[in-house]
Design a protein around this motif. Structure first.
Motif, PDB file in Angstrom:
ATOM      1  N   ARG A   6       0.826  -1.200   0.000  1.00 12.70           N
ATOM      2  CA  ARG A   6       0.000   0.000   0.000  1.00 12.70           C
ATOM      3  C   ARG A   6       0.866   1.258   0.000  1.00 12.70           C
ATOM      4  NH1 ARG A   6      -5.240   0.617   1.409  1.00 12.70           N
ATOM      5  NH2 ARG A   6      -5.288  -1.469   2.313  1.00 12.70           N
ATOM      6  N   GLN A 117     -14.955  -5.853  -1.739  1.00 17.18           N
ATOM      7  CA  GLN A 117     -14.523  -4.465  -1.555  1.00 17.18           C
ATOM      8  C   GLN A 117     -13.026  -4.322  -1.841  1.00 17.18           C
ATOM      9  OE1 GLN A 117     -15.202  -2.903   2.360  1.00 17.18           O
ATOM     10  NE2 GLN A 117     -14.241  -0.930   1.911  1.00 17.18           N
ATOM     11  N   GLN A 118     -12.223  -5.250  -1.297  1.00 14.93           N
ATOM     12  CA  GLN A 118     -10.777  -5.186  -1.519  1.00 14.93           C
ATOM     13  C   GLN A 118     -10.435  -5.404  -2.987  1.00 14.93           C
ATOM     14  OE1 GLN A 118      -8.806  -7.902   1.151  1.00 14.93           O
ATOM     15  NE2 GLN A 118      -9.936  -7.155   2.925  1.00 14.93           N
ATOM     16  N   GLU A 121     -11.064  -2.192  -4.762  1.00 16.03           N
ATOM     17  CA  GLU A 121     -10.015  -1.221  -4.457  1.00 16.03           C
ATOM     18  C   GLU A 121      -8.764  -1.502  -5.279  1.00 16.03           C
ATOM     19  OE1 GLU A 121      -9.412  -1.490  -0.301  1.00 16.03           O
ATOM     20  OE2 GLU A 121     -11.162  -0.251   0.236  1.00 16.03           O
ATOM     21  N   TYR A 125      -6.635   0.609  -7.934  1.00 11.44           N
ATOM     22  CA  TYR A 125      -5.201   0.872  -7.851  1.00 11.44           C
ATOM     23  C   TYR A 125      -4.522   0.609  -9.188  1.00 11.44           C
ATOM     24  CZ  TYR A 125      -5.655   0.915  -2.728  1.00 11.44           C
ATOM     25  OH  TYR A 125      -6.005   1.199  -1.444  1.00 11.44           O
TER      26      TYR A 125
END
Length: 230
Positions: A6, A117-118, A121, A125
């Motif tokens: 991250r 959800q991840q 995301e 990215y």
């Protein structure tokens, strides 16, 4: 996403063109910009790998969720059969298994929502990193073109010349065009439109007119009941 990954994504997004431009004056700017692109590619690969893992886990969780629902339905039919044959012991065991499944299903559903959800995301990215890469690649291309243009510019070019010198060279370059144009049409050639200084003044006049129009439009918009139309 692991915290280290991250943070790498964050650094990559915070970098880009501004980080590259800060290095322009260093010894090998083009090589450094190419290295920055390679590092960004590594980050994209890592995010894609993590995205693949999340997608695989979500598929497994979906399969497990569907399987538990099938088992619950099968147990329901088995309980009815066992009770119909007065096999309460079998019905009791099936009910116990149903209760276990009913405990697992909400946890699986929560896990599915988190994985989805991840996954979303991480897709974001990847899209953002690829967009940043395109921006950096365009900046590198422009940098290369600017350096190539510098290399091809004669050392005695008009860079730093005075307005009079530029105008003199302009007159020489356009004189032949004007002579041919005037002989063929009987009209003044386009290069006679004015001197360099006059052209600069006309450009300033056009800009002044534009600013006046902007101020007039703003004043009109500030009036009550204005619909913004000129």
């Amino acid at each position: 996403m692991a915290e280290t990954l991250r943070s790498r994504v964050t650094r990559a997004m915070a970098g880009g063109v501004h980080a590259l431009l800060d290095r322009i004056e260093e010894r090998a700017p083009e090589a450094m910009m190419e290295q920055a692109l390679r590092e960004l590619d590594q980050v994209v690969d890592e995010v894609r790998h993590e995205l693949g893992r999340l997608t695989a886990n979500r598929h497994l969780a979906q399969q497990r969720h569907a399987e538990l629902n099938r088992q619950h339905d099968t147990l329901k039919a088995q309980i009815e059969l066992a009770l119909g044959q007065r096999r309460e012991d079998l019905a009791r065991a099936a009910v116990g298994r149903q209760l276990d499944i009913e405990t697992q299903l909400p946890l699986l559903e929560t896990n599915l929502a988190e994985l989805a959800q991840q996954e979303g995301e991480h897709r974001g990215y990847v899209d953002a990193l690829l967009a940043k890469r395109r921006e950096m690649e365009a900046a590198l291309s422009q940098f290369r073109q600017s350096r190539a243009a510098m290399a091809n510019t004669p050392s005695g070019s008009a860079a730093g010349s005075t307005a009079a010198q530029i105008e003199q060279r302009l007159a020489g370059a356009t004189g032949a065009f004007d002579r041919i144009y005037e002989r063929q049409t009987g009209l003044d050639g386009p290069a006679r439109a004015g001197r360099l200084a006059d052209a600069s003044k006309l450009q300033s006049l056009e800009e002044l007119l534009r600013q006046t129009q902007i101020e007039a439009r703003l004043a009109q918009l500030k009036q009550p009941g204005s619909d913004g139309q000129a």
